[in-house]
Design an enzyme around this catalytic site. Sequence first.
Site, PDB file in Angstrom:
ATOM      1  N   LYS A  37      -2.813  -2.896   0.632  1.00  0.00           N
ATOM      2  CA  LYS A  37      -1.669  -2.539   1.483  1.00  0.00           C
ATOM      3  C   LYS A  37      -1.454  -3.524   2.623  1.00  0.00           C
ATOM      4  O   LYS A  37      -2.356  -4.268   3.008  1.00  0.00           O
ATOM      5  CB  LYS A  37      -1.825  -1.103   2.013  1.00  0.00           C
ATOM      6  CG  LYS A  37      -1.536  -0.068   0.903  1.00  0.00           C
ATOM      7  CD  LYS A  37      -1.557   1.368   1.380  1.00  0.00           C
ATOM      8  CE  LYS A  37      -1.274   2.295   0.189  1.00  0.00           C
ATOM      9  NZ  LYS A  37      -1.386   3.721   0.538  1.00  0.00           N
ATOM     10  N   ARG A  49      -8.636   5.509  -3.902  1.00  0.00           N
ATOM     11  CA  ARG A  49      -7.600   5.088  -4.859  1.00  0.00           C
ATOM     12  C   ARG A  49      -7.370   3.586  -4.749  1.00  0.00           C
ATOM     13  O   ARG A  49      -6.825   3.124  -3.749  1.00  0.00           O
ATOM     14  CB  ARG A  49      -6.315   5.867  -4.560  1.00  0.00           C
ATOM     15  CG  ARG A  49      -5.159   5.562  -5.497  1.00  0.00           C
ATOM     16  CD  ARG A  49      -3.914   6.323  -5.081  1.00  0.00           C
ATOM     17  NE  ARG A  49      -2.789   6.028  -5.945  1.00  0.00           N
ATOM     18  CZ  ARG A  49      -2.012   4.947  -5.814  1.00  0.00           C
ATOM     19  NH1 ARG A  49      -2.233   4.084  -4.860  1.00  0.00           N
ATOM     20  NH2 ARG A  49      -1.008   4.750  -6.650  1.00  0.00           N
TER      21      ARG A  49
END
Length: 285
Positions: A226, A260
């Site tokens: 991210k 995740r």
Amino acid sequence: MLTEAKELQGIRCNLQLKRPHIMGIVNLTPDSFSDGGCFQETDKAVAQALKLEQEGATLLDLGGESTRPGAAPVSTQEEMDRVLPVLEALRRQTSAWISIDTSTPQLMTEAAKLGADLINDVRALQRPGAVEAVAAAGLPVCLMHMQGEPGSMQKQPVYTDLLGSISSFLQDRARVCREAGIEAEKILLDPGFGFGKTLKHNLLLLKQLDQLLDLGYPLLAGMSRKRMLGEITGREVDQREAASIAAHLLAAQKGARILRVHDVAGLKDALDVWQASLNEEQEAG
Ligand code: PT1
């Protein structure tokens, strides 16, 4: 303080949560040149999922809608066409937990019929009919916090009390689920790293993640590749694996039980080293 949940109740089997698990990301959003749903695409996705399982993922997360910042919405039909063929083929080849990353009630229902194990909803079942669909299917669910919608969520997100807002939102969604008949043992919570949060917000969240354990539900964390990791390291999206490993190891130490990620193998090693050091602590007394 409530006692921490030790397992997640599943449809085929329960998931032991004494140690962290890795959820491998299987992205089913095609680039603009390929069309989803054709045999070749399905085969590729199944192969990718099985590779992640071999590397140590005990959950595989199938997603047909991009929810990264700026992403455009996708039609229900398109999303179903991307996810269901892969789910059907993968179910025949794995006993790993198959998670479906969706906010679409119709897909939740159809996925349950094809043997999905978990619904992962970045909108925390807020779409009309979503809570009912999951309750009727009897599946466990991950409820995530997001401020705004993917298309606009990174436009100057503001909080007066970051942990407080996330905590009360998740607590409220968990209450709604339980009132609809979803058992507490089937609920996971996720603070939603990168979903309507600045770098400062994301870092504070990581630092104080353990506060969310007080809600009494197991936590899932997702920071893989991210922007927050790009902002810290100055690296492009395809060069963020080491940063992802570090971030998820920290999340695990703060109590997250499902991580995740796109890159499973490296995180598996990192978790094994951490676990070994814990065992040594116990043995050395
Ligand atoms: C997540 C998550 C998810 N993230 C759960 N599901 C994505 N439960 C999809 C960026 O800042 O954290 N938890 N499903 C992917 N979404 C993003 C968000 C991808 C932000 C990238 C960014 O770069």
